[in-house]
Scaffold this motif. Structure first.
Motif, PDB file in Angstrom:
ATOM      1  N   ALA A 123      15.137  56.936  40.849  1.00 49.90           N
ATOM      2  CA  ALA A 123      15.154  55.482  40.682  1.00 49.90           C
ATOM      3  C   ALA A 123      13.812  54.880  41.104  1.00 49.90           C
ATOM      4  N   GLN A 124      13.253  55.401  42.182  1.00 49.53           N
ATOM      5  CA  GLN A 124      11.950  54.923  42.639  1.00 49.53           C
ATOM      6  C   GLN A 124      10.870  55.206  41.588  1.00 49.53           C
ATOM      7  N   LYS A 125      10.928  56.376  41.008  1.00 47.38           N
ATOM      8  CA  LYS A 125       9.973  56.724  39.945  1.00 47.38           C
ATOM      9  C   LYS A 125      10.145  55.789  38.749  1.00 47.38           C
ATOM     10  N   LYS A 126      11.418  55.503  38.438  1.00 48.15           N
ATOM     11  CA  LYS A 126      11.680  54.582  37.315  1.00 48.15           C
ATOM     12  C   LYS A 126      11.119  53.197  37.616  1.00 48.15           C
ATOM     13  N   ASN A 127      11.262  52.758  38.865  1.00 49.97           N
ATOM     14  CA  ASN A 127      10.698  51.461  39.246  1.00 49.97           C
ATOM     15  C   ASN A 127       9.181  51.444  39.089  1.00 49.97           C
ATOM     16  N   VAL A 128       8.576  52.542  39.490  1.00 47.66           N
ATOM     17  CA  VAL A 128       7.110  52.649  39.329  1.00 47.66           C
ATOM     18  C   VAL A 128       6.734  52.600  37.854  1.00 47.66           C
ATOM     19  N   GLU A 129       7.496  53.371  37.049  1.00 46.09           N
ATOM     20  CA  GLU A 129       7.228  53.398  35.610  1.00 46.09           C
ATOM     21  C   GLU A 129       7.445  52.008  35.002  1.00 46.09           C
ATOM     22  N   ILE A 130       8.514  51.331  35.473  1.00 45.35           N
ATOM     23  CA  ILE A 130       8.805  49.976  34.950  1.00 45.35           C
ATOM     24  C   ILE A 130       7.662  49.021  35.284  1.00 45.35           C
ATOM     25  N   LYS A 131       7.199  49.080  36.549  1.00 42.71           N
ATOM     26  CA  LYS A 131       6.087  48.216  36.947  1.00 42.71           C
ATOM     27  C   LYS A 131       4.826  48.519  36.133  1.00 42.71           C
ATOM     28  N   HIS A 132       4.560  49.802  35.942  1.00 45.41           N
ATOM     29  CA  HIS A 132       3.390  50.201  35.141  1.00 45.41           C
ATOM     30  C   HIS A 132       3.542  49.719  33.706  1.00 45.41           C
ATOM     31  N   ASN A 133       4.739  49.853  33.166  1.00 50.40           N
ATOM     32  CA  ASN A 133       4.997  49.432  31.789  1.00 50.40           C
ATOM     33  C   ASN A 133       4.893  47.911  31.656  1.00 50.40           C
ATOM     34  N   GLU A 134       5.351  47.204  32.724  1.00 50.05           N
ATOM     35  CA  GLU A 134       5.228  45.744  32.692  1.00 50.05           C
ATOM     36  C   GLU A 134       3.765  45.311  32.671  1.00 50.05           C
ATOM     37  N   LYS A 135       2.945  46.049  33.433  1.00 56.70           N
ATOM     38  CA  LYS A 135       1.488  45.761  33.403  1.00 56.70           C
ATOM     39  C   LYS A 135       0.922  45.993  32.013  1.00 56.70           C
ATOM     40  N   LYS A 136       1.338  47.090  31.387  1.00 56.19           N
ATOM     41  CA  LYS A 136       0.872  47.389  30.031  1.00 56.19           C
ATOM     42  C   LYS A 136       1.340  46.304  29.069  1.00 56.19           C
ATOM     43  N   LEU A 137       2.612  45.869  29.271  1.00 51.70           N
ATOM     44  CA  LEU A 137       3.153  44.841  28.395  1.00 51.70           C
ATOM     45  C   LEU A 137       2.371  43.523  28.566  1.00 51.70           C
ATOM     46  N   LYS A 138       2.085  43.215  29.824  1.00 48.58           N
ATOM     47  CA  LYS A 138       1.318  41.990  30.082  1.00 48.58           C
ATOM     48  C   LYS A 138      -0.077  42.071  29.461  1.00 48.58           C
ATOM     49  N   LYS A 139      -0.675  43.233  29.649  1.00 49.13           N
ATOM     50  CA  LYS A 139      -2.036  43.417  29.084  1.00 49.13           C
ATOM     51  C   LYS A 139      -1.996  43.334  27.568  1.00 49.13           C
ATOM     52  N   SER A 140      -0.982  43.964  26.986  1.00 50.28           N
ATOM     53  CA  SER A 140      -0.852  43.945  25.527  1.00 50.28           C
ATOM     54  C   SER A 140      -0.620  42.514  25.038  1.00 50.28           C
TER      55      SER A 140
ATOM     56  N   ARG B 251      10.185  49.616  27.961  1.00 54.90           N
ATOM     57  CA  ARG B 251      10.714  48.824  29.061  1.00 54.90           C
ATOM     58  C   ARG B 251      12.240  48.797  29.044  1.00 54.90           C
ATOM     59  N   ASP B 252      12.795  48.582  27.844  1.00 55.76           N
ATOM     60  CA  ASP B 252      14.251  48.535  27.725  1.00 55.76           C
ATOM     61  C   ASP B 252      14.882  49.870  28.122  1.00 55.76           C
ATOM     62  N   LYS B 253      14.216  50.948  27.670  1.00 52.92           N
ATOM     63  CA  LYS B 253      14.733  52.284  28.011  1.00 52.92           C
ATOM     64  C   LYS B 253      14.667  52.522  29.522  1.00 52.92           C
ATOM     65  N   LEU B 254      13.537  52.143  30.120  1.00 52.64           N
ATOM     66  CA  LEU B 254      13.386  52.324  31.562  1.00 52.64           C
ATOM     67  C   LEU B 254      14.415  51.517  32.329  1.00 52.64           C
ATOM     68  N   GLU B 255      14.645  50.276  31.881  1.00 53.56           N
ATOM     69  CA  GLU B 255      15.656  49.439  32.524  1.00 53.56           C
ATOM     70  C   GLU B 255      17.040  50.059  32.393  1.00 53.56           C
ATOM     71  N   ASN B 256      17.293  50.595  31.220  1.00 54.60           N
ATOM     72  CA  ASN B 256      18.583  51.244  30.981  1.00 54.60           C
ATOM     73  C   ASN B 256      18.744  52.475  31.876  1.00 54.60           C
ATOM     74  N   ASP B 257      17.654  53.285  31.957  1.00 52.67           N
ATOM     75  CA  ASP B 257      17.677  54.468  32.838  1.00 52.67           C
ATOM     76  C   ASP B 257      17.900  54.045  34.285  1.00 52.67           C
ATOM     77  N   LYS B 258      17.228  52.964  34.663  1.00 47.21           N
ATOM     78  CA  LYS B 258      17.362  52.470  36.034  1.00 47.21           C
ATOM     79  C   LYS B 258      18.809  52.068  36.334  1.00 47.21           C
ATOM     80  N   GLU B 259      19.451  51.388  35.374  1.00 48.72           N
ATOM     81  CA  GLU B 259      20.838  50.974  35.556  1.00 48.72           C
ATOM     82  C   GLU B 259      21.764  52.190  35.640  1.00 48.72           C
ATOM     83  N   GLU B 260      21.465  53.182  34.800  1.00 49.12           N
ATOM     84  CA  GLU B 260      22.276  54.403  34.832  1.00 49.12           C
ATOM     85  C   GLU B 260      22.133  55.122  36.172  1.00 49.12           C
ATOM     86  N   LEU B 261      20.914  55.156  36.702  1.00 47.89           N
ATOM     87  CA  LEU B 261      20.683  55.789  38.003  1.00 47.89           C
ATOM     88  C   LEU B 261      21.398  55.014  39.109  1.00 47.89           C
TER      89      LEU B 261
END
Length: 419
Positions: free
Chosen positions: A97-114, A185-195
Motif C-alpha cells: 500500500a505504501q508503494k502504491k501511495n508512492v506510485e500514486i503521488k508520482h503519477n499525480e506529479k506526472k499528471l500535473k506536469k502533463s 491513476r485510476d488503476k493505482l487508486e483501485n489497487d490501493k482500495e483493494e489493498l
C-alpha cells in the motif's frame, strides 16, 4: 502378601475354634466367635474397594483432562502460527500500500506536469492560430515579398503548415499521455482500495484468531485448574486409602488377637475341664495300668527336672502333649515298660525318636534323642537303654520329650509315671 497371610491366620484361628472340645463335660457351650472383628475388617475392605474405585475414576478423569489440555495447547500453537502468518501478510500488504501511495503521488506529479504541458501547448497554439487568423492574408503577402524566390516562399509556407501540424500532433500526443496517466491513476487508486480491503480482511481474521487463541488459553487455564484439583483429590484419596489399609491391618490384627485370646481361653477351659474330669480317675487309672504292665520306671534315671509339663501352651501353637526332661547329651534313656519297638526313625520335628507298644493299648513315645539304640520290630524290657539324650529335630536344647498314648490318643504321662 503380608495382608493375605494375616487374613489366612484369622480364618485358620476361627476355624480352629470350632474344633476345640467345647462340650467335654457334656454341657452345651456357646462357641465364641470373632464375627464382630471379622465383619469390621470386611466393612473396612468394602470402603477400601470404594476408595480405590474413586481413585481409578479420578485417575481416568485426570488423564482425559491432560489429553484435552494438550489438544488445546496444540490448537493454540496452530492458531498462533496462523496469527504469525497473517501478521506477516498484513505487514506485506502495508508495504504494498505504501508503494502504491508512492506510485500514486508520482503519477499525480506526472499528471500535473502533463496537464501543465497541455495548457502551455494549448496556450501557444491558440496564440499562433489567433495570429494567423488575424493576419492571414497580410502574412502571406509579406512572405511573398520577403521571399527571395518562389522556392523560399514555398518553404516558408510549408514551415507554417508544418508548425500547425506539429501543434496538432503535439496536442494529440499530450492528450494521449494525459489519458494514459489518468488511466494509471485510476488503476493505482483501485489497487490501493483493494489493498485496503485486503488489509481490513486480514486484520479482522487476526482479531478472530487472537480471540480464539484467548478463549483457548482460558480453556487451558480451566484444564490446569481442574488437573490441579484432580491431583489434590488423588493425593487425598491416596492418604485415605493408606489410612483405610492401616484400619484393615488393625482390624485384622484385632481379629487375630481376639481369635488367639479366645483359642487360648477355650484351650485353658478345655484343659481345665479335662483335668477336672480325669484327675478323679487318675489314681484308679494309674493303678489299673500298673496292674496290667507290672509297674513302670522313670525314662531318664537320675534326672527328674521338668522344663515343660504336659498341657503347657506358652509359646506353643497347641498344648504340650508330653513332658520334657532336660539332661546332658549322651545321658541314657530307658524304656518305661516292656514292649515292642513299632517305630525307630529320624524326623524333622521329633528328631531321632522311638515308639514302643505295650500289650495293654499303651504306647510310649521318646523324642529328640542324639542316638537311637533300638530298631523297629525289636522287643525291649522295662529299664533297657533304648537311646541317648540329644537335641535333634525342633529342639531348643538337650532333653527327652516323653509322651504316652492310650489307644492312639495322647494322654498325660503322669497317668503312669512318677518321679
Amino acid at each position: 502378601m503380608e495382608k493375605r497371610l494375616r487374613i489366612l491366620i484369622v480364618y485358620c484361628l476361627i476355624a480352629s475354634l470350632t474344633l476345640l472340645p467345647w462340650s467335654v463335660t457334656g454341657d452345651e457351650t456357646t462357641v465364641p466367635t470373632t464375627e464382630a472383628s471379622t465383619a469390621t475388617a470386611k466393612q473396612e475392605k468394602i470402603k477400601l474397594g470404594d476408595l480405590k474405585k474413586k481413585r481409578a475414576q479420578n485417575k481416568k478423569q485426570k488423564a482425559e483432562l491432560e489429553k484435552s489440555k494438550k489438544e488445546a495447547q496444540e490448537y493454540v500453537k496452530a492458531v498462533e502460527n496462523q496469527i504469525t502468518v497473517i501478521t506477516k501478510s498484513i505487514e506485506e500488504t502495508k508495504v504494498k500500500a505504501q508503494k502504491k501511495n508512492v506510485e500514486i503521488k508520482h503519477n499525480e506529479k506526472k499528471l500535473k506536469k502533463s496537464t501543465d504541458n497541455i495548457r502551455v501547448q494549448y496556450k501557444d497554439m491558440k496564440k499562433r492560430i489567433q495570429y494567423m487568423y488575424e493576419n492571414g492574408n497580410t502574412k502571406i503577402l509579406e512572405l511573398m515579398l520577403e521571399s527571395e524566390s518562389f522556392t523560399d516562399f514555398l518553404n516558408k509556407a510549408e514551415y507554417i503548415s508544418e508548425l500547425s501540424k506539429y501543434d496538432k500532433n503535439m496536442m494529440e500526443k499530450l492528450k494521449k499521455t494525459r489519458k494514459q496517466i489518468i488511466k494509471t491513476r485510476d488503476k493505482l487508486e483501485n489497487d490501493k482500495e483493494e489493498l485496503k480491503a485486503l488489509e481490513h480482511v486480514q486484520k479482522n481474521d487476526k482479531i478472530k484468531l487472537e480471540l480464539l487463541s484467548k478463549n483457548k488459553e482460558q480453556e487451558i487455564k480451566s484444564y490446569t485448574s481442574l488437573i490441579k484439583a484432580s491431583e489434590k483429590n488423588q493425593k487425598m484419596l491416596n492418604e485415605e486409602i493408606n489410612k483405610q489399609e492401616d484400619k484393615i491391618v488393625e482390624a485384622e490384627q484385632r481379629a487375630i488377637e481376639e481369635a488367639k485370646r479366645i483359642a487360648q481361653e477355650r484351650a485353658r477351659e478345655a484343659e481345665q475341664t479335662v483335668k477336672q474330669t480325669r484327675n478323679k480317675d487318675i489314681v484308679k487309672y494309674k493303678k489299673k495300668i500298673e496292674k496290667k504292665i507290672g509297674g513302670y520306671t522313670w525314662p531318664v534315671p537320675g534326672y527328674t527336672t521338668i522344663s515343660s509339663d504336659y498341657g503347657d501352651s506358652d509359646g506353643r501353637a497347641a498344648p504340650h502333649n508330653g513332658v520334657d526332661i532336660p539332661a546332658p547329651t549322651g545321658t541314657p534313656i530307658v524304656a518305661v515298660a516292656s514292649g515292642t519297638v513299632i517305630l525307630s526313625a529320624l524326623s524333622n520335628s521329633a528328631g531321632n525318636w522311638v515308639v514302643i507298644s505295650h500289650d495293654n493299648g499303651i504306647t510310649s513315645v521318646y523324642m529328640h534323642m542324639s542316638v537311637r539304640m533300638v530298631e523297629t520290630g525289636m522287643t525291649v524290657n522295662k529299664g533297657e537303654t533304648i537311646g541317648l539324650v540329644g537335641s535333634t529335630g525342633q529342639s531348643t536344647g538337650p532333653h527327652l520329650h516323653i509322651g504316652v498314648r492310650s489307644n492312639g490318643v495322647y494322654v498325660s504321662p503322669w497317668t503312669i509315671l512318677s518321679r
